[in-house]
Scaffold this motif. Structure first.
Motif, short mmCIF file in Angstrom:
data_model
loop_
_atom_site.label_atom_id
_atom_site.label_comp_id
_atom_site.label_asym_id
_atom_site.label_seq_id
_atom_site.Cartn_x
_atom_site.Cartn_y
_atom_site.Cartn_z
N GLU A 32 41.43 37.47 20.95
CA GLU A 32 39.99 37.16 20.96
C GLU A 32 39.74 35.68 21.29
N GLY A 33 40.77 34.87 21.23
CA GLY A 33 40.60 33.45 21.43
C GLY A 33 40.47 32.66 20.15
N ILE A 34 40.79 33.29 19.03
CA ILE A 34 40.71 32.64 17.72
C ILE A 34 42.01 31.86 17.48
N ALA A 165 29.80 39.04 12.81
CA ALA A 165 29.87 39.33 14.25
C ALA A 165 29.45 40.76 14.54
N ALA A 166 29.93 41.70 13.75
CA ALA A 166 29.63 43.12 13.98
C ALA A 166 28.15 43.44 13.80
N SER A 167 27.44 42.61 13.02
CA SER A 167 26.00 42.80 12.88
C SER A 167 25.30 42.48 14.19
N LEU A 168 25.78 41.44 14.86
CA LEU A 168 25.20 41.03 16.15
C LEU A 168 25.51 42.02 17.26
N THR A 169 26.65 42.67 17.18
CA THR A 169 27.04 43.58 18.25
C THR A 169 26.49 44.99 18.04
N THR A 189 20.32 31.03 9.55
CA THR A 189 21.77 31.19 9.48
C THR A 189 22.45 30.06 10.23
N HIS A 190 23.69 29.79 9.84
CA HIS A 190 24.37 28.58 10.30
C HIS A 190 25.78 28.84 10.82
N PHE A 191 26.29 30.05 10.58
CA PHE A 191 27.65 30.38 11.01
C PHE A 191 27.71 31.85 11.43
N ILE A 192 28.63 32.13 12.35
CA ILE A 192 29.01 33.50 12.69
C ILE A 192 30.49 33.64 12.37
N ASP A 208 32.37 39.06 21.50
CA ASP A 208 31.17 39.85 21.82
C ASP A 208 29.95 39.30 21.08
N ALA A 209 30.15 38.84 19.85
CA ALA A 209 29.03 38.30 19.07
C ALA A 209 28.48 37.03 19.71
#
Length: 255
Positions: A32-34, A165-169, A189-192, A208-209
Motif C-alpha cells: 500500500e505504500g505504508i 480509511a474503510a469509512s471513506l471507501t 477530523t485530523h487523521f486518516i 483508496d481512502a
C-alpha cells in the motif's frame, strides 16, 4: 505513508491471530505504500486488556521478526483505550500508552452506540494532564451520527479525531461514508488511519481512502492528513482548522 491505527500485533486482541498473520499484514501494508505503523491494541473495552509494557514487548518482537524477514516496515507502540472512569489513574500508574510512547497524544474510543456522560470531563482532564486525546472512528458511533453537535463540542474544546480509511471507501456503507465526508468538510477530523485487523475483510485501504479525499476535497487536504500523521509520530503540534457544525438538511420544514 504512516498508519497511526492498526491491530497488527499478534495474539493481543481481535486483530492478528499469529505472527504469520502479522507478517502477511506487514507485506500488505508495504504494498500500500505504508512505511510506518503505530500498533494500537484494544485496552479496557470489555474484552481485552493490553497494558503499556505488554504492548512495548510485542512491538519489539514484531520489529525483530520484520527485520529477519527483510520487510521494510517499522512498528511503533500505541494503544486504543476505551474511555473509562479510572483512565487517568491508570495513566499515572503507567498502564496507558501514548502514541509512539511520546507523551503527547492518546487514543480514546467510545462504545459503538453511545458517548458516556463523563466523556467531556474526562477529555478535559486528559488535556489538563498535558496530553491531547484523539477520538478514534467517531464516524462509526451511532450517537455522534445522530447528534454531530456532540462531536463539534468535543473538538471545539481541544480533542482531535481520526476517521477510518474503510469509512471513506464505503466499506461500512453509504451512511457512514457520508458522515465521514461531513466530518472532514466541517474540520472535525485530523487523521486518516486504517484500523486494519487482517488482510481480508478489515484491511488497510489507505491508498483508496486518500484518493477519495483527493477527489472530494483536493490534494492539499491529502497533504494535511499525511503531514499530521508524521507530526503525531514526532510528538509535535498537528494542523487543525476551526471546527464547524455539521449542517443537517431540512426535511419538509420539520428541522
Amino acid at each position: 505513508m504512516i498508519d497511526i491505527h492498526c491491530h497488527i500485533l499478534p495474539n493481543l486482541d481481535d486483530g492478528s491471530k499469529s505472527m504469520a498473520e502479522s507478517i502477511g499484514m506487514a507485506k500488505k501494508a508495504v504494498q500500500e505504500g505504508i512505511t510506518t505503523i503505530i500498533a494500537t491494541p484494544h485496552h479496557m473495552n470489555g474484552s481485552y486488556e493490553n497494558t503499556k509494557q505488554t504492548i512495548l514487548d510485542h512491538v519489539q518482537a514484531l520489529n525483530d521478526t520484520l527485520l529477519q524477514e527483510m520487510i521494510p516496515l517499522t512498528i511503533l507502540p500505541g494503544q486504543e483505550v476505551r474511555v473509562y472512569g479510572e483512565l487517568l489513574d491508570d495513566l499515572e500508574k503507567g498502564d496507558i500508552l501514548t502514541l509512539n510512547d511520546g507523551g503527547s497524544y492518546v487514543f480514546v474510543e467510545f462504545p459503538s452506540g453511545s458517548v458516556p456522560r463523563f466523556t467531556e470531563k474526562l477529555l478535559y482532564d486528559i488535556q489538563m494532564s498535558g496530553l491531547t486525546p484523539i477520538i478514534v472512528h467517531p464516524e462509526r458511533n451511532q450517537t455522534l451520527m445522530e447528534n454531530p453537535d456532540i462531536l463539534y463540542q468535543l473538538v471545539k474544546k481541544g480533542a482531535l479525531t481520526q476517521v477510518t480509511a474503510a469509512s471513506l471507501t464505503g466499506h461500512f456503507g453509504k451512511k457512514i461514508r457520508k458522515f465521514t465526508l461531513d466530518c472532514i468538510a466541517a474540520n472535525l477530523t485530523h487523521f486518516i488511519a486504517s484500523d486494519a485487523h487482517n488482510t481480508h475483510n478489515r484491511t488497510f485501504l489507505m491508498r483508496d481512502a486518500y484518493q477519495a479525499v483527493r477527489e472530494e476535497f483536493g490534494q492539499d487536504l491529502v497533504f494535511l492528513f499525511r503531514e499530521n500523521a508524521q507530526l503525531l509520530v514526532e510528538g509535535k503540534n498537528v494542523f487543525k482548522d476551526i471546527p464547524n457544525r455539521i449542517k443537517r438538511k431540512k426535511i419538509l420544514g420539520l428541522f
